[in-house]
Scaffold this motif. Structure first.
Motif, PDB file in Angstrom:
ATOM      1  N   UNK A   1      90.639  12.786 -29.348  1.00 53.37           N
ATOM      2  CA  UNK A   1      91.843  12.131 -28.835  1.00 53.37           C
ATOM      3  C   UNK A   1      93.026  12.276 -29.799  1.00 53.37           C
ATOM      4  N   UNK A   2      92.770  12.233 -31.097  1.00 53.14           N
ATOM      5  CA  UNK A   2      93.842  12.433 -32.073  1.00 53.14           C
ATOM      6  C   UNK A   2      94.415  13.843 -31.961  1.00 53.14           C
ATOM      7  N   UNK A   3      93.545  14.828 -31.790  1.00 50.42           N
ATOM      8  CA  UNK A   3      93.961  16.226 -31.619  1.00 50.42           C
ATOM      9  C   UNK A   3      94.838  16.383 -30.375  1.00 50.42           C
ATOM     10  N   UNK A   4      94.359  15.851 -29.263  1.00 45.96           N
ATOM     11  CA  UNK A   4      95.105  15.982 -28.005  1.00 45.96           C
ATOM     12  C   UNK A   4      96.417  15.206 -28.047  1.00 45.96           C
ATOM     13  N   UNK A   5      96.404  14.016 -28.642  1.00 49.30           N
ATOM     14  CA  UNK A   5      97.612  13.211 -28.735  1.00 49.30           C
ATOM     15  C   UNK A   5      98.676  13.898 -29.596  1.00 49.30           C
ATOM     16  N   UNK A   6      98.277  14.494 -30.705  1.00 45.71           N
ATOM     17  CA  UNK A   6      99.221  15.193 -31.575  1.00 45.71           C
ATOM     18  C   UNK A   6      99.821  16.397 -30.860  1.00 45.71           C
ATOM     19  N   UNK A   7      99.021  17.107 -30.083  1.00 49.90           N
ATOM     20  CA  UNK A   7      99.531  18.249 -29.321  1.00 49.90           C
ATOM     21  C   UNK A   7     100.573  17.794 -28.303  1.00 49.90           C
ATOM     22  N   UNK A   8     100.299  16.682 -27.595  1.00 53.83           N
ATOM     23  CA  UNK A   8     101.266  16.172 -26.618  1.00 53.83           C
ATOM     24  C   UNK A   8     102.545  15.715 -27.306  1.00 53.83           C
ATOM     25  N   UNK A   9     102.424  15.117 -28.470  1.00 55.57           N
ATOM     26  CA  UNK A   9     103.598  14.693 -29.231  1.00 55.57           C
ATOM     27  C   UNK A   9     104.465  15.903 -29.586  1.00 55.57           C
ATOM     28  N   UNK A  10     103.834  16.996 -30.007  1.00 56.01           N
ATOM     29  CA  UNK A  10     104.581  18.203 -30.366  1.00 56.01           C
ATOM     30  C   UNK A  10     105.196  18.878 -29.149  1.00 56.01           C
ATOM     31  N   UNK A  11     104.531  18.793 -28.013  1.00 58.00           N
ATOM     32  CA  UNK A  11     105.097  19.348 -26.775  1.00 58.00           C
ATOM     33  C   UNK A  11     106.344  18.556 -26.384  1.00 58.00           C
TER      34      UNK A  11
ATOM     35  N   UNK B   1      95.329  26.241 -28.200  1.00 63.68           N
ATOM     36  CA  UNK B   1      94.429  25.196 -27.722  1.00 63.68           C
ATOM     37  C   UNK B   1      92.989  25.601 -28.031  1.00 63.68           C
ATOM     38  N   UNK B   2      92.275  24.758 -28.750  1.00 69.94           N
ATOM     39  CA  UNK B   2      90.918  25.081 -29.196  1.00 69.94           C
ATOM     40  C   UNK B   2      89.904  24.527 -28.201  1.00 69.94           C
ATOM     41  N   UNK B   3      89.751  25.237 -27.105  1.00 64.54           N
ATOM     42  CA  UNK B   3      88.851  24.826 -26.030  1.00 64.54           C
ATOM     43  C   UNK B   3      87.399  24.783 -26.497  1.00 64.54           C
ATOM     44  N   UNK B   4      87.021  25.706 -27.362  1.00 64.59           N
ATOM     45  CA  UNK B   4      85.638  25.803 -27.826  1.00 64.59           C
ATOM     46  C   UNK B   4      85.204  24.544 -28.574  1.00 64.59           C
ATOM     47  N   UNK B   5      85.990  24.131 -29.563  1.00 63.33           N
ATOM     48  CA  UNK B   5      85.617  22.948 -30.343  1.00 63.33           C
ATOM     49  C   UNK B   5      85.689  21.664 -29.522  1.00 63.33           C
ATOM     50  N   UNK B   6      86.610  21.610 -28.570  1.00 61.90           N
ATOM     51  CA  UNK B   6      86.676  20.422 -27.715  1.00 61.90           C
ATOM     52  C   UNK B   6      85.411  20.325 -26.864  1.00 61.90           C
ATOM     53  N   UNK B   7      84.997  21.449 -26.293  1.00 63.44           N
ATOM     54  CA  UNK B   7      83.773  21.438 -25.486  1.00 63.44           C
ATOM     55  C   UNK B   7      82.556  21.103 -26.338  1.00 63.44           C
ATOM     56  N   UNK B   8      82.505  21.627 -27.575  1.00 64.94           N
ATOM     57  CA  UNK B   8      81.381  21.311 -28.467  1.00 64.94           C
ATOM     58  C   UNK B   8      81.349  19.821 -28.803  1.00 64.94           C
ATOM     59  N   UNK B   9      82.508  19.242 -29.069  1.00 65.44           N
ATOM     60  CA  UNK B   9      82.566  17.823 -29.408  1.00 65.44           C
ATOM     61  C   UNK B   9      82.169  16.961 -28.211  1.00 65.44           C
ATOM     62  N   UNK B  10      82.639  17.306 -27.020  1.00 63.18           N
ATOM     63  CA  UNK B  10      82.281  16.538 -25.826  1.00 63.18           C
ATOM     64  C   UNK B  10      80.798  16.689 -25.523  1.00 63.18           C
TER      65      UNK B  10
END
Length: 191
Positions: free
Chosen positions: A76-86, A22-31
């Motif tokens: 959202x695409x990043x998070x959605x793809x991760x949930x799909x793989x889970x 999980x890339x917390x750093x890039x998510x926080x930077x984007x937000x």
């Protein structure tokens, strides 16, 4: 450069078929970029009062809006793809246990999502009376031919029938009776 961290998220998830860390750093930077741009957009709109209809201000505002929207879509695409793989992992594993090497790649929210998803799927399977994760493809035949890989001796099947499963013997049995033995590796489905 605008949306750099958000685009990195999308690139990262596309590079592998597994679940990356999980890339917390890039998510926080984007937000953070979304919040900063939103504040700047509000300042531009508030500062220019009557001149809002001028082409320069309209295009400037549209640029801010487009960057904010792109950042949001990438995250959202990043998070959605991760949930799909889970979800795919839960269906392919057949059980609700997360191995440690996968658990360390997930965020706390994703671990909670997996737990809730597993609970819902298990409850549904119990309610229906059938484990849908055992064989995701609908069976073509009610009976299957199986070869015994592990010595099991005399076994009582789900239907109540008793059968002796000796090593290297083949049997023609109901799929629903032996599907769990096939998934455990005790029997091999002969195609």
């Amino acid at each position: 450069m605008f949306t750099k961290s958000a685009i990195e998220l999308v690139k990262e998830i596309r590079q592998t078929d597994s679940i990356p860390h999980y890339n917390d750093t890039n998510i926080k930077l984007a937000i953070n970029e979304i919040n900063v741009l939103y504040e700047e957009l509000l300042q531009v709109l508030m500062a220019n009062g009557n001149e809002k209809s001028q082409p320069y201000y309209l295009s400037n505002s549209m640029t801010y809006f487009s960057v904010i929207y792109r950042d949001k879509r990438c995250v959202l695409a990043y998070l959605n793809e991760r949930l799909k793989r889970i979800k795919e992992y839960r269906w392919s594993s057949g059980n609700g246990l997360l191995p440690d090497q996968l658990k360390e790649k997930l965020s706390q929210d994703e671990i909670q999502f997996f737990s809730d998803y597993d609970k819902n799927l298990t409850d549904y399977n119990i309610k229906v009376g059938l484990d849908l994760t055992v064989d995701p493809q609908p069976p073509k035949d009610l009976y299957v031919e199986v070869r015994v890989i592990k010595e099991l001796g005399q076994v009582v099947l789900n239907s109540g029938a008793t059968v002796t499963l000796n090593l290297n013997t083949t049997h023609f049995l109901k799929r629903s009776d032996v599907s769990n033995l096939i998934s455990q590796g005790s029997l091999e489905h002969i195609v």
